[in-house]
Write a protein that holds these residues in place. Sequence first.
Motif, short mmCIF file in Angstrom:
data_model
loop_
_atom_site.label_atom_id
_atom_site.label_comp_id
_atom_site.label_asym_id
_atom_site.label_seq_id
_atom_site.Cartn_x
_atom_site.Cartn_y
_atom_site.Cartn_z
N ALA A 89 29.26 37.13 83.15
CA ALA A 89 28.92 36.23 82.08
C ALA A 89 27.56 36.13 81.75
O ALA A 89 26.95 36.10 80.66
CB ALA A 89 29.50 34.87 82.58
N SER A 90 26.55 36.28 82.88
CA SER A 90 25.14 36.57 82.91
C SER A 90 24.70 37.77 82.80
O SER A 90 25.02 38.35 83.96
CB SER A 90 24.51 35.25 83.84
OG SER A 90 23.15 35.72 83.62
N HIS A 91 23.93 38.29 82.00
CA HIS A 91 23.42 39.67 82.10
C HIS A 91 22.67 39.86 80.91
O HIS A 91 22.23 39.23 80.26
CB HIS A 91 24.67 40.66 81.73
CG HIS A 91 24.71 41.91 82.23
ND1 HIS A 91 24.39 42.00 83.58
CD2 HIS A 91 24.73 43.24 82.07
CE1 HIS A 91 24.34 43.38 84.15
NE2 HIS A 91 24.87 44.13 83.15
N TYR A 92 21.72 40.82 81.17
CA TYR A 92 20.75 41.50 79.93
C TYR A 92 19.57 40.30 79.93
O TYR A 92 19.09 40.04 78.98
CB TYR A 92 21.59 41.65 78.79
CG TYR A 92 22.54 42.24 78.65
CD1 TYR A 92 22.58 43.73 79.25
CD2 TYR A 92 24.10 42.34 78.66
CE1 TYR A 92 23.70 44.74 79.41
CE2 TYR A 92 25.23 42.70 78.64
CZ TYR A 92 25.07 44.08 79.00
OH TYR A 92 25.93 44.82 79.17
N GLY A 149 21.19 42.48 86.22
CA GLY A 149 21.03 41.33 85.25
C GLY A 149 20.07 41.32 84.37
O GLY A 149 20.09 40.27 83.29
N ASP A 177 27.09 40.24 71.51
CA ASP A 177 27.65 40.23 73.13
C ASP A 177 26.44 40.18 74.13
O ASP A 177 26.52 39.56 75.10
CB ASP A 177 28.49 41.32 73.45
CG ASP A 177 29.02 41.60 74.75
OD1 ASP A 177 29.68 40.84 75.39
OD2 ASP A 177 28.25 42.44 75.47
N ARG A 178 25.61 41.23 73.90
CA ARG A 178 24.23 41.16 74.83
C ARG A 178 23.60 39.85 74.77
O ARG A 178 23.08 39.19 75.65
CB ARG A 178 23.48 42.51 74.45
CG ARG A 178 24.02 43.68 74.28
CD ARG A 178 24.86 44.13 75.57
NE ARG A 178 25.28 45.36 75.71
CZ ARG A 178 26.63 45.60 75.22
NH1 ARG A 178 27.44 44.88 74.69
NH2 ARG A 178 26.89 47.14 75.37
N ARG A 224 34.27 45.94 76.47
CA ARG A 224 32.74 45.50 76.16
C ARG A 224 32.50 46.24 74.91
O ARG A 224 32.63 47.35 74.71
CB ARG A 224 31.98 46.21 77.35
CG ARG A 224 30.45 45.87 77.14
CD ARG A 224 29.44 46.53 78.11
NE ARG A 224 29.48 47.86 78.21
CZ ARG A 224 28.77 48.55 78.85
NH1 ARG A 224 28.35 48.08 79.75
NH2 ARG A 224 28.73 50.00 78.69
N ARG A 283 25.38 36.87 76.62
CA ARG A 283 25.24 37.07 78.13
C ARG A 283 23.91 36.92 78.64
O ARG A 283 23.48 36.23 79.59
CB ARG A 283 25.75 38.50 78.51
CG ARG A 283 27.08 38.87 78.40
CD ARG A 283 27.59 40.07 78.60
NE ARG A 283 29.05 40.38 78.09
CZ ARG A 283 30.13 39.96 78.66
NH1 ARG A 283 30.02 39.42 79.70
NH2 ARG A 283 31.42 40.21 78.24
N ALA A 327 23.44 32.99 78.59
CA ALA A 327 24.40 32.31 79.39
C ALA A 327 23.62 31.27 80.23
O ALA A 327 24.24 29.92 80.25
CB ALA A 327 25.31 33.18 79.89
N GLY A 338 35.00 36.07 79.45
CA GLY A 338 34.65 35.86 80.93
C GLY A 338 35.90 35.52 81.78
O GLY A 338 35.87 35.51 83.03
N GLY A 377 29.12 45.40 82.59
CA GLY A 377 28.76 44.35 81.40
C GLY A 377 29.77 43.31 81.31
O GLY A 377 29.80 42.65 80.07
#
Length: 331
Positions: free
Chosen positions: A229-232, A147, A315-316, A194, A319, A322, A218, A226
Amino acid sequence: MARIIAIGDGMDEAINAASVILALGRPVAIPTETVYGLAADATNPAAITSIYETKGRPRFNPLICHMADLDMAEQHAEFDPLSRRLAEHFWPGPLTLVLALKPESDIHPLATAGLDSVGIRVPVGFTGDLIRHFGRPLAAPSANSSGKISPTSAAHVDGDLGDRINLVIDGGACEVGVESTILKVEDGEIHLLRPGGVSVEDIEAFAGVPVQRPKIAGAAIIEAPGMLASHYAPNAGVRLNATSVGRLEALLNFGNTAVAGQDDSRMVLNLSPAGDLAEAAANLFDYLKQADATGAVAIAVAPVPDTGLGEAINDRLVRAAAPRDAEGPVE
């Protein structure tokens, strides 16, 4: 702390050292053209478990399996005609294809999260050479805590996972800087799972058919990395499309965008002063880490065009933002 071997000091030493660790069922951090990966033997359940444990990654989130070439990929997955054309054109490179897993494949179900499909990529450079030498596919998500911001240098990996792994192979800064584009072909249609290092425009220009995007963000089943919804995410909050920045915030600018308050902010970094999306993608994760290290309460990000590689960048960022998107500048 992890041992770090630079490829520039000897390719054979790096490949041999990595192969020894992989054969023991342990993960190794390796450079790819996209981001650094945490690689382990995709056929060994203990090795795959070590990836999940090292990253703190949920086991319902499948792993991309990296192959030396198309011939190796064909041993594990069924290629429809359109997927084969895409593979032949874009591999080696930052494109992952989600394909039907062959019954005879020895990729372990832990790597696919129990799905009957598998995400496959053929990477550029060192990783392809390592897989060819090792002789088995490598499962390799990004080499970071689950994450969090993906690593684009050996120093990023060492700062995050250095006390949890034995070896980091240092190949310098990643050229692309964002993860691979993930596609799935169904009934002759290309579906984007993605956005990433190959732009949708380039895919459509080659394939001659439109790429279908998810209708609701989502809402899709998690069938590729990837897609959460929540990442990076950095420790600081992330605020998008910023036109102003507060004193306690850091700013990621793009091009010559005027952002009110930037002279008084914690830090100002420009993803690409020239407005070059490839340069911005290569800088994205490193600059997020630098901004986060200032202790800023939030990172304000100026608008980035949503075309070409800008789709992957946004996109990154979406996320990353988010969990805690702010309404305005933090004073």
